[in-house]
Design a protein around this motif. Structure first.
Motif, short mmCIF file in Angstrom:
data_model
loop_
_atom_site.label_atom_id
_atom_site.label_comp_id
_atom_site.label_asym_id
_atom_site.label_seq_id
_atom_site.Cartn_x
_atom_site.Cartn_y
_atom_site.Cartn_z
N GLN A 53 8.94 15.63 2.85
CA GLN A 53 8.13 16.76 3.29
C GLN A 53 7.32 16.30 4.49
OE1 GLN A 53 5.83 18.09 -0.10
NE2 GLN A 53 7.52 19.29 -0.93
N GLY A 54 7.99 15.70 5.45
CA GLY A 54 7.29 15.16 6.61
C GLY A 54 6.50 13.93 6.19
N VAL A 55 5.20 13.94 6.51
CA VAL A 55 4.37 12.79 6.17
C VAL A 55 3.87 12.83 4.73
CG1 VAL A 55 3.61 12.57 8.56
CG2 VAL A 55 2.23 13.91 6.97
N ASP A 56 4.09 13.94 4.03
CA ASP A 56 3.62 14.07 2.66
C ASP A 56 4.61 13.46 1.68
OD1 ASP A 56 1.32 15.48 3.44
OD2 ASP A 56 2.46 17.35 3.52
N SER A 57 4.09 12.89 0.60
CA SER A 57 4.95 12.26 -0.40
C SER A 57 5.40 13.27 -1.44
CB SER A 57 4.18 11.12 -1.10
OG SER A 57 4.99 10.50 -2.07
N ILE A 58 6.65 13.12 -1.88
CA ILE A 58 7.12 13.92 -3.01
C ILE A 58 7.16 13.07 -4.28
CG2 ILE A 58 8.43 15.50 -1.56
CD1 ILE A 58 10.97 14.01 -2.38
N HIS A 59 6.66 11.83 -4.17
CA HIS A 59 6.60 10.92 -5.32
C HIS A 59 5.16 10.51 -5.58
CE1 HIS A 59 10.75 10.33 -3.75
NE2 HIS A 59 11.07 10.23 -5.03
N GLU A 60 4.81 10.37 -6.86
CA GLU A 60 3.52 9.81 -7.22
C GLU A 60 3.56 8.30 -7.00
OE1 GLU A 60 0.85 11.41 -8.03
OE2 GLU A 60 1.82 13.39 -8.05
N SER A 61 2.39 7.70 -6.85
CA SER A 61 2.33 6.26 -6.61
C SER A 61 2.98 5.46 -7.74
CB SER A 61 0.88 5.81 -6.41
OG SER A 61 0.08 6.17 -7.53
N VAL A 62 2.79 5.92 -8.99
CA VAL A 62 3.35 5.18 -10.12
C VAL A 62 4.87 5.23 -10.11
CG1 VAL A 62 1.33 5.39 -11.61
CG2 VAL A 62 3.04 7.23 -11.60
N ASP A 63 5.46 6.29 -9.51
CA ASP A 63 6.92 6.38 -9.40
C ASP A 63 7.48 5.28 -8.52
OD1 ASP A 63 6.77 8.71 -10.92
OD2 ASP A 63 6.71 10.01 -9.16
N ALA A 64 6.63 4.77 -7.61
CA ALA A 64 7.08 3.78 -6.64
C ALA A 64 6.69 2.35 -7.02
CB ALA A 64 6.51 4.11 -5.27
N MET A 65 6.17 2.16 -8.22
CA MET A 65 5.63 0.84 -8.58
C MET A 65 6.69 -0.25 -8.52
SD MET A 65 3.58 -0.50 -11.98
CE MET A 65 2.32 0.77 -11.85
N GLU A 66 7.85 -0.01 -9.11
CA GLU A 66 8.89 -1.04 -9.13
C GLU A 66 9.43 -1.29 -7.72
OE1 GLU A 66 9.56 -3.05 -11.61
OE2 GLU A 66 7.94 -1.98 -12.64
N CYS A 67 9.57 -0.22 -6.93
CA CYS A 67 10.01 -0.39 -5.55
C CYS A 67 8.97 -1.16 -4.74
CB CYS A 67 10.26 0.97 -4.90
SG CYS A 67 11.81 1.76 -5.43
N ALA A 68 7.69 -0.91 -5.02
CA ALA A 68 6.63 -1.64 -4.33
C ALA A 68 6.70 -3.13 -4.65
CB ALA A 68 5.27 -1.07 -4.72
N LYS A 69 6.93 -3.44 -5.90
CA LYS A 69 7.04 -4.85 -6.29
C LYS A 69 8.25 -5.50 -5.63
CE LYS A 69 6.29 -5.71 -10.73
NZ LYS A 69 6.33 -5.51 -12.21
N SER A 70 9.37 -4.79 -5.60
CA SER A 70 10.57 -5.33 -4.95
C SER A 70 10.35 -5.54 -3.46
CB SER A 70 11.75 -4.38 -5.17
OG SER A 70 12.09 -4.27 -6.54
N LEU A 71 9.71 -4.57 -2.81
CA LEU A 71 9.45 -4.68 -1.38
C LEU A 71 8.50 -5.85 -1.10
CD1 LEU A 71 9.76 -3.56 1.48
CD2 LEU A 71 7.87 -1.97 0.98
N ALA A 72 7.51 -6.02 -1.95
CA ALA A 72 6.57 -7.14 -1.76
C ALA A 72 7.29 -8.48 -1.87
CB ALA A 72 5.44 -7.05 -2.79
#
Length: 286
Positions: free
Chosen positions: A156-175
């Motif tokens: 949705q452009g700059v807006d997220s369609i995911h909550e932060s908790v939905d991205a937790m595992e991806c955040a850990k992998s990216l880190a």
């Protein structure tokens, strides 16, 4: 369970919360005392609010993005922020050059991968910037998922369609893959180094109705990391929480997004020790 036992269980949480609050006040005080110079290569929409956020916190913003100036200027900055919001072919070489100079100079730098999964050009640019080893990556859930999976996604452009908790595992992998601290903004702001996960629970929903609040808190992260580069995870979560506290205090006086924008800056400027110690809400999530 008796009330006494419940009180005993709550005590470590209270002690941890107090420790985070003390760290937040020390970090904000350090920014005010040292006034770190933060070079911001950012989008046209965010420049005003970002610069005023840094000034209100006590830092010194420099909105400098000329490729010709970077060799002279970037090594002198205390930290660099790169925000790809209004990305263009003309600006991308300057972003890459600044990231390289910051790394060579031992300066921390922070990446805000705005709408990373929206287009192929934008995703490729963000992945190239991640390859230049940012100290911190701060995005919303959709942006962090796109970077982690290196793929385009619904947007949705700059807006997220995911909550932060939905991205937790991806955040850990990216880190883990990038070596960066990864922060995901949302109702709960999540910060991870790939192993430890910390949540900042300050802020108000109306902050999402103000253009560039996300961009501006990323700049504040750069300022906090500038004064404590050896503890980038802590500095990141403290900046998110302090900005959220300013939003909470601003909301107490605001009538809507426009007045919240004004009161947010005023509240950040006027934050005192009592407010920080009483309002900071940071918890371990791992």
């Amino acid at each position: 369970m008796s009330r006494e036992n419940m009180a005993e269980e709550d005590r470590p949480k209270e002690e941890a919360q107090n420790e985070w609050a003390q760290k937040a006040w020390r970090a904000l005080s350090a920014v005010r005392r040292q006034s770190p110079l933060i070079q911001c290569i950012t989008n046209f929409v965010s420049m005003d609010l970002m610069a005023n956020t840094l000034l209100a916190a006590g830092a010194s913003p420099a909105m400098l993005h000329s490729l010709q100036e970077i060799p002279d200027f970037t090594p002198q900055a205390n930290a660099l922020l790169i925000n790809v919001g209004t990305l263009s072919d003309a600006w991308l070489p300057a972003m890459k050059s600044a990231a390289e100079f910051a790394t060579q100079s031992g300066r921390p730098w922070v990446l805000d991968p705005v709408a990373a999964g929206a287009t192929g050009f934008r995703l490729k640019a963000c992945l190239e910037l991640v390859g230049l080893r940012p100290t911190v990556i701060r995005g919303n859930g959709s942006e962090i998922i796109a970077l982690s999976k290196a793929s385009l996604g619904a947007t949705q452009g700059v807006d997220s369609i995911h909550e932060s908790v939905d991205a937790m595992e991806c955040a850990k992998s990216l880190a883990k893959a990038s070596g960066a601290i990864v922060a995901v903004s949302g109702a709960v702001d999540i910060v991870t180094d790939g192993r430890q996960v910390v949540g900042a629970r300050n802020g108000v929903a109306m902050m999402q109705r103000i253009t560039a609040t996300g961009c501006s808190v990323t700049a504040l992260i750069a300022a906090f990391v500038a004064v404590d580069p050896l503890h980038a995870l802590e500095a990141t979560v403290l900046a998110l929480s302090v900005f959220g506290v300013a939003g909470e205090m601003g909301m107490e006086m605001a009538k809507g997004p426009a007045s919240l924008r004004m009161h947010l800056i005023d509240s950040l400027y006027g934050l005192d020790q009592a407010a920080v110690l009483s309002r900071i809400n940071i918890t371990s999530l791992s």
